[in-house]
Design a protein around this motif. Structure first.
Motif, PDB file in Angstrom:
ATOM      1  N   GLU A 189      71.063  24.347  67.481  1.00 49.83           N
ATOM      2  CA  GLU A 189      72.313  24.889  68.006  1.00 49.83           C
ATOM      3  C   GLU A 189      72.318  24.900  69.532  1.00 49.83           C
ATOM      4  O   GLU A 189      73.361  24.712  70.169  1.00 49.83           O
ATOM      5  N   GLN A 190      71.166  25.114  70.146  1.00 46.06           N
ATOM      6  CA  GLN A 190      71.058  25.137  71.597  1.00 46.06           C
ATOM      7  C   GLN A 190      70.683  23.750  72.124  1.00 46.06           C
ATOM      8  O   GLN A 190      69.893  23.041  71.496  1.00 46.06           O
ATOM      9  N   PRO A 191      71.222  23.344  73.278  1.00 46.94           N
ATOM     10  CA  PRO A 191      70.877  22.036  73.838  1.00 46.94           C
ATOM     11  C   PRO A 191      69.369  21.871  74.008  1.00 46.94           C
ATOM     12  O   PRO A 191      68.669  22.810  74.407  1.00 46.94           O
ATOM     13  N   GLY A 192      68.869  20.686  73.695  1.00 48.29           N
ATOM     14  CA  GLY A 192      67.444  20.407  73.859  1.00 48.29           C
ATOM     15  C   GLY A 192      66.554  21.031  72.811  1.00 48.29           C
ATOM     16  O   GLY A 192      65.342  21.150  73.009  1.00 48.29           O
ATOM     17  N   THR A 193      67.126  21.425  71.649  1.00 50.59           N
ATOM     18  CA  THR A 193      66.319  21.970  70.559  1.00 50.59           C
ATOM     19  C   THR A 193      66.544  21.149  69.298  1.00 50.59           C
ATOM     20  O   THR A 193      67.621  20.562  69.104  1.00 50.59           O
ATOM     21  N   TYR A 194      65.526  21.128  68.430  1.00 53.63           N
ATOM     22  CA  TYR A 194      65.558  20.270  67.250  1.00 53.63           C
ATOM     23  C   TYR A 194      64.829  20.947  66.099  1.00 53.63           C
ATOM     24  O   TYR A 194      63.778  21.569  66.295  1.00 53.63           O
ATOM     25  N   TRP A 195      65.377  20.808  64.897  1.00 51.85           N
ATOM     26  CA  TRP A 195      64.749  21.316  63.680  1.00 51.85           C
ATOM     27  C   TRP A 195      64.000  20.188  62.975  1.00 51.85           C
ATOM     28  O   TRP A 195      64.474  19.050  62.944  1.00 51.85           O
ATOM     29  N   MET A 196      62.847  20.499  62.396  1.00 53.86           N
ATOM     30  CA  MET A 196      62.072  19.503  61.662  1.00 53.86           C
ATOM     31  C   MET A 196      61.082  20.191  60.727  1.00 53.86           C
ATOM     32  O   MET A 196      60.790  21.390  60.889  1.00 53.86           O
ATOM     33  N   LEU A 197      60.572  19.451  59.774  1.00 56.66           N
ATOM     34  CA  LEU A 197      59.593  19.977  58.825  1.00 56.66           C
ATOM     35  C   LEU A 197      58.255  20.200  59.513  1.00 56.66           C
ATOM     36  O   LEU A 197      57.780  19.356  60.270  1.00 56.66           O
ATOM     37  N   SER A 198      57.654  21.348  59.244  1.00 59.74           N
ATOM     38  CA  SER A 198      56.332  21.645  59.791  1.00 59.74           C
ATOM     39  C   SER A 198      55.329  20.578  59.356  1.00 59.74           C
ATOM     40  O   SER A 198      55.302  20.168  58.196  1.00 59.74           O
ATOM     41  N   PHE A 199      54.507  20.114  60.283  1.00 60.09           N
ATOM     42  CA  PHE A 199      53.549  19.052  59.996  1.00 60.09           C
ATOM     43  C   PHE A 199      52.465  19.554  59.048  1.00 60.09           C
ATOM     44  O   PHE A 199      52.026  20.696  59.114  1.00 60.09           O
ATOM     45  N   GLY A 200      52.018  18.656  58.162  1.00 57.52           N
ATOM     46  CA  GLY A 200      51.013  19.007  57.167  1.00 57.52           C
ATOM     47  C   GLY A 200      51.605  19.195  55.782  1.00 57.52           C
ATOM     48  O   GLY A 200      50.874  19.324  54.810  1.00 57.52           O
ATOM     49  N   LEU A 201      52.944  19.196  55.708  1.00 55.06           N
ATOM     50  CA  LEU A 201      53.635  19.346  54.434  1.00 55.06           C
ATOM     51  C   LEU A 201      54.266  18.024  54.027  1.00 55.06           C
ATOM     52  O   LEU A 201      54.761  17.266  54.864  1.00 55.06           O
ATOM     53  N   GLY A 202      54.271  17.750  52.729  1.00 54.25           N
ATOM     54  CA  GLY A 202      54.985  16.581  52.215  1.00 54.25           C
ATOM     55  C   GLY A 202      56.451  16.899  52.025  1.00 54.25           C
ATOM     56  O   GLY A 202      56.850  18.071  51.968  1.00 54.25           O
ATOM     57  N   PHE A 203      57.268  15.873  51.919  1.00 53.09           N
ATOM     58  CA  PHE A 203      58.697  16.090  51.704  1.00 53.09           C
ATOM     59  C   PHE A 203      58.962  16.943  50.468  1.00 53.09           C
ATOM     60  O   PHE A 203      59.916  17.718  50.431  1.00 53.09           O
ATOM     61  N   ASP A 204      58.132  16.781  49.442  1.00 56.61           N
ATOM     62  CA  ASP A 204      58.350  17.526  48.202  1.00 56.61           C
ATOM     63  C   ASP A 204      58.007  19.002  48.334  1.00 56.61           C
ATOM     64  O   ASP A 204      58.288  19.794  47.427  1.00 56.61           O
ATOM     65  N   GLU A 205      57.415  19.399  49.458  1.00 51.39           N
ATOM     66  CA  GLU A 205      57.069  20.802  49.690  1.00 51.39           C
ATOM     67  C   GLU A 205      58.043  21.495  50.636  1.00 51.39           C
ATOM     68  O   GLU A 205      57.892  22.677  50.931  1.00 51.39           O
ATOM     69  N   ALA A 206      59.040  20.778  51.105  1.00 44.72           N
ATOM     70  CA  ALA A 206      59.959  21.329  52.093  1.00 44.72           C
ATOM     71  C   ALA A 206      60.804  22.465  51.506  1.00 44.72           C
ATOM     72  O   ALA A 206      61.314  22.381  50.392  1.00 44.72           O
ATOM     73  N   CYS A 207      60.949  23.530  52.290  1.00 48.38           N
ATOM     74  CA  CYS A 207      61.855  24.635  52.009  1.00 48.38           C
ATOM     75  C   CYS A 207      62.519  25.011  53.331  1.00 48.38           C
ATOM     76  O   CYS A 207      62.002  24.703  54.410  1.00 48.38           O
ATOM     77  N   ALA A 208      63.634  25.682  53.244  1.00 47.47           N
ATOM     78  CA  ALA A 208      64.309  26.101  54.469  1.00 47.47           C
ATOM     79  C   ALA A 208      63.374  26.907  55.361  1.00 47.47           C
ATOM     80  O   ALA A 208      63.433  26.814  56.596  1.00 47.47           O
ATOM     81  N   SER A 209      62.467  27.674  54.753  1.00 47.26           N
ATOM     82  CA  SER A 209      61.589  28.555  55.521  1.00 47.26           C
ATOM     83  C   SER A 209      60.487  27.821  56.269  1.00 47.26           C
ATOM     84  O   SER A 209      59.880  28.393  57.189  1.00 47.26           O
ATOM     85  N   ASN A 210      60.174  26.569  55.915  1.00 47.19           N
ATOM     86  CA  ASN A 210      59.137  25.857  56.662  1.00 47.19           C
ATOM     87  C   ASN A 210      59.708  24.747  57.552  1.00 47.19           C
ATOM     88  O   ASN A 210      59.005  23.844  57.966  1.00 47.19           O
ATOM     89  N   ILE A 211      60.993  24.858  57.847  1.00 48.06           N
ATOM     90  CA  ILE A 211      61.619  23.995  58.854  1.00 48.06           C
ATOM     91  C   ILE A 211      61.524  24.720  60.192  1.00 48.06           C
ATOM     92  O   ILE A 211      61.965  25.870  60.321  1.00 48.06           O
ATOM     93  N   VAL A 212      60.914  24.075  61.196  1.00 43.69           N
ATOM     94  CA  VAL A 212      60.645  24.740  62.474  1.00 43.69           C
ATOM     95  C   VAL A 212      61.546  24.202  63.580  1.00 43.69           C
ATOM     96  O   VAL A 212      62.053  23.082  63.501  1.00 43.69           O
ATOM     97  N   LEU A 213      61.727  25.025  64.601  1.00 42.91           N
ATOM     98  CA  LEU A 213      62.543  24.650  65.752  1.00 42.91           C
ATOM     99  C   LEU A 213      61.635  24.332  66.924  1.00 42.91           C
ATOM    100  O   LEU A 213      60.689  25.079  67.219  1.00 42.91           O
ATOM    101  N   VAL A 214      61.921  23.224  67.633  1.00 44.12           N
ATOM    102  CA  VAL A 214      61.099  22.806  68.770  1.00 44.12           C
ATOM    103  C   VAL A 214      61.998  22.512  69.964  1.00 44.12           C
ATOM    104  O   VAL A 214      63.222  22.381  69.829  1.00 44.12           O
ATOM    105  N   ASP A 215      61.362  22.386  71.139  1.00 47.82           N
ATOM    106  CA  ASP A 215      62.119  22.025  72.331  1.00 47.82           C
ATOM    107  C   ASP A 215      61.976  20.534  72.609  1.00 47.82           C
ATOM    108  O   ASP A 215      61.430  19.782  71.800  1.00 47.82           O
ATOM    109  N   ASP A 216      62.436  20.101  73.781  1.00 54.54           N
ATOM    110  CA  ASP A 216      62.464  18.682  74.107  1.00 54.54           C
ATOM    111  C   ASP A 216      61.095  18.114  74.460  1.00 54.54           C
ATOM    112  O   ASP A 216      60.974  16.930  74.772  1.00 54.54           O
TER     113      ASP A 216
END
Length: 260
Positions: free
Chosen positions: A60-87
């Motif tokens: 939502e804020q400029p220069g920020t991005y959501w992505m899956l936490s590293f170490g998890l497979g796509f089949d393990e993704a949940c909304a709660s393990n999606i992390v926000l990062v900067d540029d």
């Protein structure tokens, strides 16, 4: 006998668009939930490759991005393990490690303000084309969404964890929605996460169709004007949203935890 009604095709396109806007509503999932659903959909479609591949979306804020936490497979993704990062891929919100291979996503986001979501995976048929040096050849109604909209990077620059790989990939992508990466896989960069999910599913299906077609003969090209019409028709926003909803419903029947 009543005369048959015949109209210009443009009128039917306009009618279809209006009806889609009225009838094809999509649930109001959060962006994190949509990213997690995209991960699960692509795992279900055979895109997973252990920890390889990434799905990201602008925050939502400029220069920020959501992505899956590293170490998890796509089949393990949940909304709660999606992390926000900067540029600079520094963690801003959530728990876990940031995926270092997402750095080349940042290069695309910086140079393509119309791009809000990116999916990069190593599915088998896209990868098969990539290792023999064949660009995608859209020659069917179901693959026309890639007509004149899929670039090709003929030389592999190496694992995309540095800035040079980001520069090379974003320059090769140009203004297109999709790209095949030699000796690597596929990437789609779009305006919404729904569109990215749908294109990622269909680029692998397009590659599979191409491999099957070339095993029995020579692919016949389609008329450019018709191909462009089909491209735009398949990418009507509501149609894309409804397709994403269809894929998501299939996941939610058996994996409702994805929204947690």
């Amino acid at each position: 006998m009543t005369d048959v009604i015949i109209r210009e095709k443009a009128e039917y396109h306009a009618r279809t668009t209006e009806q889609m806007d009225r009838h094809l509503a999509v649930p109001l999932w959060s962006l994190r939930q949509k990213i997690a659903l995209t991960c699960r959909v692509l795992a279900n479609e055979g895109h997973e490759s252990a920890l390889a591949g990434q799905i990201s979306a602008r925050g939502e804020q400029p220069g920020t991005y959501w992505m899956l936490s590293f170490g998890l497979g796509f089949d393990e993704a949940c909304a709660s393990n999606i992390v926000l990062v900067d540029d600079d891929l520094q963690l801003l919100e959530g728990d876990g490690m940031v995926n270092p291979s997402n750095r080349f996503h940042l290069w695309i986001y910086r140079h393509r303000p119309n791009v809000n979501a990116i999916v990069h995976t190593h599915p088998p048929y896209c990868s098969a084309l990539s290792v023999v040096g064949k660009p995608l050849v859209p020659a069917h109604m179901d693959t026309a969404m890639f007509y004149d909209d899929c670039a090709y990077l003929p030389k592999w620059p190496g694992p995309p964890i540095g800035d040079e790989e980001g520069r090379i990939i974003h320059e090769a992508l140009g203004d297109k929605r999709a790209i095949l990466l030699a000796h690597h896989g596929q990437l789609v960069a779009t305006g919404t996460i729904e569109e990215a999910a749908v294109l990622a599913v269909f680029i692998e299906r397009a590659a599979r169709m191409q491999v099957l077609a070339e095993s029995i003969g020579t692919i016949k090209p389609i008329d450019p004007a018709i191909a462009r019409e089909a491209h735009d028709y398949r990418l009507k926003p509501r149609a894309v949203g409804a397709t994403f909803h269809y894929f998501a419903r299939r996941i939610l029947k058996h994996e409702p935890d994805v929204l947690d």
